[in-house]
Design an enzyme around this catalytic site. Structure first.
Site, PDB file in Angstrom:
ATOM      1  N   LYS A 164      11.024  10.787  -2.853  1.00 32.40           N
ATOM      2  CA  LYS A 164      10.128   9.868  -2.139  1.00 32.40           C
ATOM      3  C   LYS A 164      10.724   8.468  -2.161  1.00 32.40           C
ATOM      4  CE  LYS A 164       8.505   7.581  -5.959  1.00 32.40           C
ATOM      5  NZ  LYS A 164       8.768   6.135  -6.234  1.00 32.40           N
TER       6      LYS A 164
ATOM      7  N   ASP B 190       3.148   9.595 -10.307  1.00 30.61           N
ATOM      8  CA  ASP B 190       3.666   9.926  -8.980  1.00 30.61           C
ATOM      9  C   ASP B 190       3.473  11.393  -8.606  1.00 30.61           C
ATOM     10  OD1 ASP B 190       4.473   7.353  -8.450  1.00 30.61           O
ATOM     11  OD2 ASP B 190       6.564   7.671  -9.012  1.00 30.61           O
TER      12      ASP B 190
END
Length: 294
Positions: free
Chosen positions: A23, A148
């Site tokens: 990401k 996350d």
């Protein structure tokens, strides 16, 4: 595409091979701090097609076994093992799993590799063990594994608030990224504890907003402590054709966004001697999006 974003089922009953994509944080604002010390954030997560690859094999004896341990990380602390055991315990399944990890995402670079591995483990074992858990059930487990992890289980590009657990899907334009990997390891704890860190950025209202409004509040702190990060970022910001350049997460990786693959690859061909990087395409959603129902 990098070719590793493939999901295969062997015998469809006993084995799965699944990607764990990286990401980028297109921006990251620190908007406050809770009484318990956790920082309140606003960020946009963009999934990209650069990925680790995980292979899972069904075990009938209930054992969770990681066959590719990370040097220096005890198996019981490995995020894949923790994710598997957490899902096993919460679901009550008698099944176990063999886990093999092919690591490609740089560790400690702000690309979310370990968190993505944990999320892929949850999504893949939900399929392999035939649990039929819905996404919101898996999302309840995700924060126990890391801040996350939820966005990877969420499986879409997202605007995130709170400590990263409040997620809203967001449509992002097609994009290609040149991602550079400075040869330093940034201490996330050190960055967040810095007296120089701005913790009062005015929150963005959603909708509407543009990623062009944003910046990374951690970037000045990291660049001051790690000159190599600053040098890599400065080089990206002078590139013609780049729509933006920023640091992802708490670093050390930095990136530039391009509208086309040719633009990103042309920039990759110009990187100075001693710098390392790669090109990745922005994704609309996680390759395992359909492994959990909404």
């Amino acid at each position: 595409m990098n070719g590793i974003l493939s999901t295969t089922e062997v015998d469809s009953q006993a084995e799965l091979s699944c990607p764990a994509p990286a990401k980028l944080n297109l921006f990251l604002h620190v908007v406050g701090r809770r009484e318990d010390g956790y920082h309140l954030l606003q960020t946009v997560f963009r999934l990209v097609d650069f990925a680790d690859q995980l292979h899972f094999g069904l075990r009938a004896d209930g054992v969770i076994k990681l066959h590719t341990p990370t040097p220096g990380v005890p198996e019981e602390q490995d995020l894949c093992v923790r994710a598997a055991k957490l899902l096993q315990r919460e679901s009550g399944t008698p099944w176990g799993a063999n886990i093999f990890l092919e690591k490609r995402i740089p560790m400690g670079g702000g690309l979310g590799g370990g968190s993505s591995d944990a999320a892929t483990t949850l999504l893949a074992l939900n399929r392999l063990w035939k649990l039929g858990w819905r996404r919101n059930q898996l999302l309840k487990l995700a924060p126990e594994l890391g801040a996350d992890v939820p966005v990877f289980v969420f499986s879409e590009n997202a605007f995130a608030e709170g400590i990263g657990e409040k997620l809203l899907p967001i449509a992002l334009p097609p994009a290609w990224y040149l991602i550079l990997t400075p040869p330093v390891h940034v201490s996330t704890a050190k960055v967040f504890s810095s007296k120089e860190l701005t913790r009062n950025t005015i929150p963005i209202k959603i909708p509407p907003f543009s990623t062009e409004q944003g910046h990374n509040d951690l970037e000045p702190v990291v660049c001051a402590s790690y000159p190599e990060v600053a040098r890599h970022l400065e080089w990206l910001r002078q590139l013609e054709g780049a729509r933006m350049a920023a640091m992802t997460g708490s670093g050390a990786c930095v990136f530039a966004e391009f509208a086309t693959e040719s633009g990103a690859r042309s920039a990759l061909g110009k990187i100075p001697y001693g710098m390392k990087g790669f090109v990745a395409q922005g994704l609309d959603r996680h390759p395992l999006h359909d492994f959990a129902e909404q």
